[in-house]
Scaffold this motif. Structure first.
Motif, PDB file in Angstrom:
ATOM      1  N   ALA A  16     -51.850 -16.847  24.211  1.00  0.00           N
ATOM      2  CA  ALA A  16     -51.600 -17.847  25.255  1.00  0.00           C
ATOM      3  C   ALA A  16     -50.617 -17.340  26.315  1.00  0.00           C
ATOM      4  CB  ALA A  16     -51.065 -19.130  24.628  1.00  0.00           C
ATOM      5  N   ILE A  17     -49.726 -16.444  25.921  1.00  0.00           N
ATOM      6  CA  ILE A  17     -48.627 -16.065  26.837  1.00  0.00           C
ATOM      7  C   ILE A  17     -49.141 -15.489  28.164  1.00  0.00           C
ATOM      8  CG2 ILE A  17     -46.558 -14.597  27.108  1.00  0.00           C
ATOM      9  CD1 ILE A  17     -46.169 -16.999  25.209  1.00  0.00           C
ATOM     10  N   PRO A  18     -50.053 -14.501  28.143  1.00  0.00           N
ATOM     11  CA  PRO A  18     -50.497 -13.984  29.449  1.00  0.00           C
ATOM     12  C   PRO A  18     -51.182 -15.038  30.308  1.00  0.00           C
ATOM     13  CG  PRO A  18     -51.722 -12.953  27.638  1.00  0.00           C
ATOM     14  CD  PRO A  18     -50.633 -13.758  27.022  1.00  0.00           C
ATOM     15  N   ALA A  19     -51.850 -16.006  29.683  1.00  0.00           N
ATOM     16  CA  ALA A  19     -52.463 -17.084  30.479  1.00  0.00           C
ATOM     17  C   ALA A  19     -51.373 -17.991  31.056  1.00  0.00           C
ATOM     18  CB  ALA A  19     -53.433 -17.890  29.620  1.00  0.00           C
ATOM     19  N   LEU A  20     -50.380 -18.326  30.240  1.00  0.00           N
ATOM     20  CA  LEU A  20     -49.292 -19.203  30.712  1.00  0.00           C
ATOM     21  C   LEU A  20     -48.527 -18.585  31.875  1.00  0.00           C
ATOM     22  CD1 LEU A  20     -47.341 -20.650  27.641  1.00  0.00           C
ATOM     23  CD2 LEU A  20     -48.387 -21.948  29.512  1.00  0.00           C
ATOM     24  N   ARG A  21     -48.452 -17.266  31.881  1.00  0.00           N
ATOM     25  CA  ARG A  21     -47.642 -16.589  32.906  1.00  0.00           C
ATOM     26  C   ARG A  21     -48.201 -16.751  34.313  1.00  0.00           C
ATOM     27  NH1 ARG A  21     -45.590 -11.013  29.851  1.00  0.00           N
ATOM     28  NH2 ARG A  21     -43.986 -12.030  28.594  1.00  0.00           N
ATOM     29  N   VAL A  22     -49.409 -17.291  34.455  1.00  0.00           N
ATOM     30  CA  VAL A  22     -49.891 -17.517  35.828  1.00  0.00           C
ATOM     31  C   VAL A  22     -49.086 -18.620  36.497  1.00  0.00           C
ATOM     32  CG1 VAL A  22     -52.254 -16.782  35.293  1.00  0.00           C
ATOM     33  CG2 VAL A  22     -51.730 -19.218  35.337  1.00  0.00           C
ATOM     34  N   ASP A  23     -48.378 -19.425  35.710  1.00  0.00           N
ATOM     35  CA  ASP A  23     -47.539 -20.492  36.270  1.00  0.00           C
ATOM     36  C   ASP A  23     -46.102 -20.257  35.811  1.00  0.00           C
ATOM     37  OD1 ASP A  23     -46.047 -22.862  36.604  1.00  0.00           O
ATOM     38  OD2 ASP A  23     -47.894 -24.039  36.670  1.00  0.00           O
ATOM     39  N   PRO A  24     -45.272 -19.666  36.690  1.00  0.00           N
ATOM     40  CA  PRO A  24     -43.923 -19.297  36.259  1.00  0.00           C
ATOM     41  C   PRO A  24     -43.123 -20.483  35.707  1.00  0.00           C
ATOM     42  CG  PRO A  24     -44.451 -18.277  38.367  1.00  0.00           C
ATOM     43  CD  PRO A  24     -45.575 -19.213  38.056  1.00  0.00           C
ATOM     44  N   ALA A  25     -43.331 -21.685  36.249  1.00  0.00           N
ATOM     45  CA  ALA A  25     -42.543 -22.826  35.761  1.00  0.00           C
ATOM     46  C   ALA A  25     -42.948 -23.186  34.329  1.00  0.00           C
ATOM     47  CB  ALA A  25     -42.740 -24.026  36.694  1.00  0.00           C
ATOM     48  N   LEU A  26     -44.261 -23.248  34.085  1.00  0.00           N
ATOM     49  CA  LEU A  26     -44.722 -23.565  32.723  1.00  0.00           C
ATOM     50  C   LEU A  26     -44.337 -22.454  31.744  1.00  0.00           C
ATOM     51  CD1 LEU A  26     -48.222 -25.166  33.382  1.00  0.00           C
ATOM     52  CD2 LEU A  26     -46.332 -26.201  32.109  1.00  0.00           C
ATOM     53  N   ALA A  27     -44.437 -21.219  32.226  1.00  0.00           N
ATOM     54  CA  ALA A  27     -44.059 -20.098  31.361  1.00  0.00           C
ATOM     55  C   ALA A  27     -42.564 -20.169  31.030  1.00  0.00           C
ATOM     56  CB  ALA A  27     -44.404 -18.769  32.028  1.00  0.00           C
ATOM     57  N   ALA A  28     -41.755 -20.495  32.034  1.00  0.00           N
ATOM     58  CA  ALA A  28     -40.308 -20.560  31.791  1.00  0.00           C
ATOM     59  C   ALA A  28     -39.989 -21.657  30.779  1.00  0.00           C
ATOM     60  CB  ALA A  28     -39.569 -20.814  33.102  1.00  0.00           C
ATOM     61  N   GLU A  29     -40.774 -22.724  30.831  1.00  0.00           N
ATOM     62  CA  GLU A  29     -40.514 -23.843  29.918  1.00  0.00           C
ATOM     63  C   GLU A  29     -40.961 -23.504  28.485  1.00  0.00           C
ATOM     64  OE1 GLU A  29     -42.171 -27.476  31.373  1.00  0.00           O
ATOM     65  OE2 GLU A  29     -42.017 -28.449  29.404  1.00  0.00           O
ATOM     66  N   TRP A  30     -42.113 -22.853  28.332  1.00  0.00           N
ATOM     67  CA  TRP A  30     -42.699 -22.706  26.996  1.00  0.00           C
ATOM     68  C   TRP A  30     -42.562 -21.322  26.382  1.00  0.00           C
ATOM     69  CZ3 TRP A  30     -43.571 -26.262  23.624  1.00  0.00           C
ATOM     70  CH2 TRP A  30     -43.736 -27.577  24.061  1.00  0.00           C
ATOM     71  N   GLU A  31     -42.515 -20.290  27.214  1.00  0.00           N
ATOM     72  CA  GLU A  31     -42.531 -18.945  26.613  1.00  0.00           C
ATOM     73  C   GLU A  31     -41.354 -18.699  25.660  1.00  0.00           C
ATOM     74  OE1 GLU A  31     -43.652 -15.733  29.233  1.00  0.00           O
ATOM     75  OE2 GLU A  31     -42.755 -14.248  27.884  1.00  0.00           O
ATOM     76  N   PRO A  32     -40.150 -19.142  26.029  1.00  0.00           N
ATOM     77  CA  PRO A  32     -39.044 -18.867  25.098  1.00  0.00           C
ATOM     78  C   PRO A  32     -39.290 -19.449  23.703  1.00  0.00           C
ATOM     79  CG  PRO A  32     -38.205 -19.555  27.232  1.00  0.00           C
ATOM     80  CD  PRO A  32     -39.690 -19.775  27.269  1.00  0.00           C
ATOM     81  N   ARG A  33     -39.870 -20.645  23.639  1.00  0.00           N
ATOM     82  CA  ARG A  33     -40.119 -21.234  22.307  1.00  0.00           C
ATOM     83  C   ARG A  33     -41.314 -20.595  21.618  1.00  0.00           C
ATOM     84  NH1 ARG A  33     -40.571 -27.451  21.775  1.00  0.00           N
ATOM     85  NH2 ARG A  33     -40.621 -26.920  19.560  1.00  0.00           N
ATOM     86  N   LEU A  34     -42.344 -20.302  22.402  1.00  0.00           N
ATOM     87  CA  LEU A  34     -43.562 -19.748  21.789  1.00  0.00           C
ATOM     88  C   LEU A  34     -43.334 -18.343  21.235  1.00  0.00           C
ATOM     89  CD1 LEU A  34     -46.235 -20.934  24.398  1.00  0.00           C
ATOM     90  CD2 LEU A  34     -45.936 -21.809  22.073  1.00  0.00           C
ATOM     91  N   THR A  35     -42.363 -17.656  21.771  1.00  0.00           N
ATOM     92  CA  THR A  35     -42.147 -16.271  21.324  1.00  0.00           C
ATOM     93  C   THR A  35     -40.977 -16.140  20.349  1.00  0.00           C
ATOM     94  OG1 THR A  35     -40.802 -15.859  23.278  1.00  0.00           O
ATOM     95  CG2 THR A  35     -43.124 -15.238  23.425  1.00  0.00           C
ATOM     96  N   LEU A  36     -40.315 -17.250  20.072  1.00  0.00           N
ATOM     97  CA  LEU A  36     -39.129 -17.200  19.204  1.00  0.00           C
ATOM     98  C   LEU A  36     -39.533 -16.862  17.763  1.00  0.00           C
ATOM     99  CD1 LEU A  36     -36.167 -17.897  19.926  1.00  0.00           C
ATOM    100  CD2 LEU A  36     -36.556 -20.133  18.848  1.00  0.00           C
TER     101      LEU A  36
END
Ligand SMILES: Cc1cc2nc3c(=O)[nH]c(=O)nc-3n(C[C@H](O)[C@H](O)[C@H](O)COP(=O)(O)OP(=O)(O)OC[C@H]3O[C@@H](n4cnc5c(N)ncnc54)[C@H](O)[C@@H]3O)c2cc1C
Length: 534
Positions: free
Chosen positions: A147-167
Motif C-alpha cells: 500500500a505504501i507506494p500507492a499512498l505516496r501519491v498523496d503526501p498528506a495521506l502518506a504523512a498521516e498513515w505511513e508512520p503507523r503502517l510501517t511501525l
C-alpha cells in the motif's frame, strides 16, 4: 511354527521407519539457494536478521502456532450481546503471534524504512521464510507493504498513515487491506458498482459491497468505487458504515479471515485523481504480485524440504528413499523448480530496489503467471513423496497443497496475467526489450538455452495484430518467456548442476510433463544434496 496369537496386553508393534519432524531447523541456514540469492542480489548486509527469522520460523514453537492458527479459524462477531454492531473478527492467539512476528521483523515495511540497496531483497527473503510458517498471515503483511507506494501519491495521506503502517510495533502500528473485487467481477474492476458520493467536505460517502476483503481487521483499506469522474481509489478507515457480512469458508489460508463487506456510507478520502482509480491502485497491485511470486517460491521450498527430509528418513524395499533412483529424479526435479523460483523471486525483488519500472512491470507479469502456476503441481508432487503421511491433516503437506493455488488467483488469475503481458508488450515495449536483454546476457553458455532464445522472436512476432490469435497463444508465449528468464538466470549465476538440469528438463522438445522426468545425465545427487543443508 510362528506364534501368531495376540497376547493380551502386549504391544502390537514398535513405531519404526517414521521420520522425526522437520522442526527446530534454521530454515535460512538449511536453504542454500536462498542464502546464495540474498548475497547475489545485494542484500548480504541483512544476513543476520534473515538468519534470526529462519531460526524462529523453523522452530517447533512457530510450527505449532502455524498449525493452531489454521485449526482455529477466525470467527465473525457482527453484534454485541445488546444488539449493537461491532463487526469484529475473533482471531486465535496464534494468529496474533504470527502477525506480530512478521510486523516486528519489518516484513510489512523494511524497504520503506531502510533505503539501503537490497532492502526489497532482504524483505523478500524474510517473507519467504515467514510464509513457510503460515501462508495466511502473509496476506495483511503483503497488503500493508504494497500500500505504501500507492499512498505516496498523496503526501498528506502518506504523512498521516505511513508512520503507523510501517511501525514495527504490533500494538501501535496499523495494517492496510484492499477492497476491489465485487460479486460481478474481480478481474474486471471497471465493472465495480460501489458508489462514492462527494460529501461536500472533501470526503466521500461510500455505498456498495465488496465480495472479497481479506483481513477486515486492518485499520485502513484502499477501495475502488465509482465517483462522478469515474472509477477512483479511496482510503477507507474501518469504523461506522463498514460492515462485515460474513467470512468466506475457503479451501486454504484458513487462518486468514477473508470477508464480504458492505459499505453503508463509510467515509472515504480520495487517493490520486478522481477517475484514475486503477492507475492509482496499480502500484499496490504490482507489489502484491511480487509477493505472490515470493509466496509461491516459499511454498515450493517448504514442499521440497519436507519431501527431501522424509526421503532421507524413510526406507522402502530395504533402502532409504533418498537413495532410490526414481525418487532421486522426483526430488531433483522439485529442487530444480524450487531453486529456480527462489532465484527468480529475489532477482525480481531487486528490480524493485533498482527502479527500472518497465522491466519490473513486465517481469512481474510474466513471472507471477508462471511461478504461481508451477506451485500447485509442485505441492502435489511434494506431498506424494510422503506417501499416505502426506495426505493427513496432522502433517504439513495438506495445508501446503490447499494454500498453493491462491497466489495464482489473487491479484490476477492465470489468463489475466497472460493477457497483462500482451498489454505490457503493446504499451511499454521497453519492458519487453529489457527483459529480453537480461535473457540474452546468458547467450553462448548453453546450446539448449540459445535455441530457446532463438525461438522467442518468431513466436512474439507471430502474436501479430490479430487479437483473437494473440490471446489464444498468450499462455504459451508467456511460458516461453518465463522459462527463458529462469534458465538464463540459472545459467549465469546459479549452481551449474541445477542450471544444466533446468535446461535439460524444461527446454526443447525433450521436456517432461510431470515432475520426476529429468533426462539421464544430470547431476541429480548434487542437486538433492543442496536441498537440505541441515
Ligand atoms: C483467499 C482470497 C482472498 C482474496 N482477498 C481479496 C482482497 O482482500 N481484496 C480483493 O479486492 N480481492 C480479494 N480476492 C479476490 C481475488 O483478487 C479475485 O478472486 C480475483 O481477482 C479473480 O476475480 P474473480 O474471482 O471475480 O474472477 P473472474 O474475474 O470472474 O475470473 C474468472 C476466471 O476468468 C478468467 N478471465 C477473466 N478475464 C478473462 C479474459 N478477458 N479472458 C480470459 N479469461 C479471463 C480468470 O483468469 C479466471 O480464471 C481474494 C480472493 C481469494 C481467493
Amino acid at each position: 511354527m510362528t506364534d501368531v496369537a495376540p497376547r493380551p496386553g502386549s504391544a502390537t508393534h514398535e513405531v519404526t521407519n517414521q521420520p522425526v519432524p522437520f522442526e527446530d531447523v534454521n530454515l535460512f541456514d538449511a536453504d542454500l539457494p536462498l542464502r546464495e540469492a540474498l548475497e547475489r542480489e545485494q542484500a548480504g548486509w541483512a544476513v543476520d536478521r534473515v538468519r534470526e527469522c529462519g531460526a524462529v520460523a523453523g522452530s517447533a514453537e512457530a510450527r505449532e502456532h502455524g498449525r493452531r492458527a489454521e485449526r482455529n479459524a477466525p470467527r465473525l462477531l457482527t453484534h454485541d450481546r445488546y444488539g449493537h454492531r461491532i463487526d469484529t473478527v475473533e482471531l486465535d492467539p496464534s494468529w496474533h503471534w504470527l502477525l506480530r512476528g512478521a510486523v516486528e521483523r519489518e516484513i510489512h515495511s523494511l524497504p520503506w524504512r531502510d533505503d539501503r540497496p537490497g532492502a526489497h531483497v532482504a524483505r523478500a527473503a524474510l517473507m519467504a521464510l515467514w510464509s513457510q510458517v503460515n501462508a495466511g498471515v502473509s496476506c495483511p503483511v503483503s497488503m500493508t507493504y504494497s500500500a505504501i507506494p500507492a499512498l505516496r501519491v498523496d503526501p498528506a495521506l502518506a504523512a498521516e498513515w505511513e508512520p503507523r503502517l510501517t511501525l514495527p510495533d504490533y500494538e501501535r502500528g496499523a495494517l492496510c487491506g484492499m477492497a476491489m473485487t465485487e460479486k460481478q467481477g474481480g478481474s474486471d474492476v471497471r465493472a465495480n458498482t460501489t458508489l462514492a458520493h462527494p460529501s461536500g467536505d472533501g470526503t466521500y460517502e461510500i455505498v456498495g459491497h465488496k465480495w472479497f476483503c481479506s483481513h477486515p481487521m486492518c485499520e485502513i483499506f484502499l477501495v475502488l468505487a465509482q465517483a462522478p469522474a469515474g472509477l477512483s481509489c479511496f482510503v477507507v478507515e474501518r469504523g461506522p458504515g463498514f460492515e462485515i457480512q460474513r467470512l468466506k469458508d475457503k479451501l486454504g489460508t484458513r487462518s486468514l479471515a477473508s470477508s464480504e463487506v458492505e459499505f453503508r456510507g463509510v467515509a472515504g478520502r480520495l487517493l490520486g485523481e478522481e477517475g484514475r482509480g486503477v492507475a492509482t491502485i496499480i502500484e499496490m497491485v504490482t507489489h502484491t504480485r511480487l509477493d505472490c511470486v515470493i509466496g509461491s517460491a516459499s511454498g515450493m521450498r517448504a514442499g521440497v524440504s519436507q519431501a527431501a527430509w522424509h526421503a532421507r528418513h524413510r526406507s522402502a524395499f530395504g533402502r532409504p528413499l533418498i537413495e532410490q533412483p526414481a525418487m532421486v529424479n522426483v526430488l531433483a526435479d522439485l529442487a530444480v523448480e524450487s531453486e529456480a523460483a527462489t532465484a527468480t523471486a529475489l532477482r525480481l525483488a531487486r528490480m524493485y530496489d533498482e527502479g527500472d519500472r518497465g522491466l519490473r512491470r513486465f517481469a512481474t507479469a510474466v513471472l507471477k503467471y508462471w511461478i504461481c502456476k508451477r506451485a500447485t503441481a509442485h505441492a502435489a508432487e511434494a506431498l506424494e513423496c510422503l506417501g499416505g503421511n502426506g495426505y493427513v491433516e496432522e502433517g504439513p503437506m495438506a495445508v501446503l497443497l490447499r494454500d498453493a493455488p491462491l497466489n495464482g488467483i489473487w491479484e490476477g488469475s492465470g489468463n489475466v496475467m497472460a493477457l497483462d503481458v500482451l498489454r505490457a508488450m503493446g504499451r511499454e515495449p521497453e519492458g519487453l526489450q529489457a527483459f529480453l536483454a537480461e535473457c540474452e546476457a546468458a547467450r553462448g553458455a548453453d546450446a539448449r538455452l540459445d535455441a530457446h532464445l532463438d525461438a522467442l522472436p518468431p513466436s512474439l512476432a507471430a502474436l501479430g495484430e490479430d487479437s483473437h490469435g494473440a490471446q489464444w497463444s498468450a499462455r504459451r508465449v508467456v511460458e516461453d518467456l518465463a522459462l527463458a528468464f529462469q534458465a538464463a538466470l540459472l545459467v549465469r549465476v546459479g549452481e551449474p548442476a541445477v542450471a544444466d538440469a533446468f535446461c535439460a528438463g524444461r527446454l526443447g522438445e525433450a521436456r517432461g510433463r510431470v515432475y520426476g522426468t529429468l533426462p539421464g545425465g544430470v547431476d541429480a545427487r548434487q542437486i538433492v544434496e543442496r536441498v537440505l543443508n541441515a
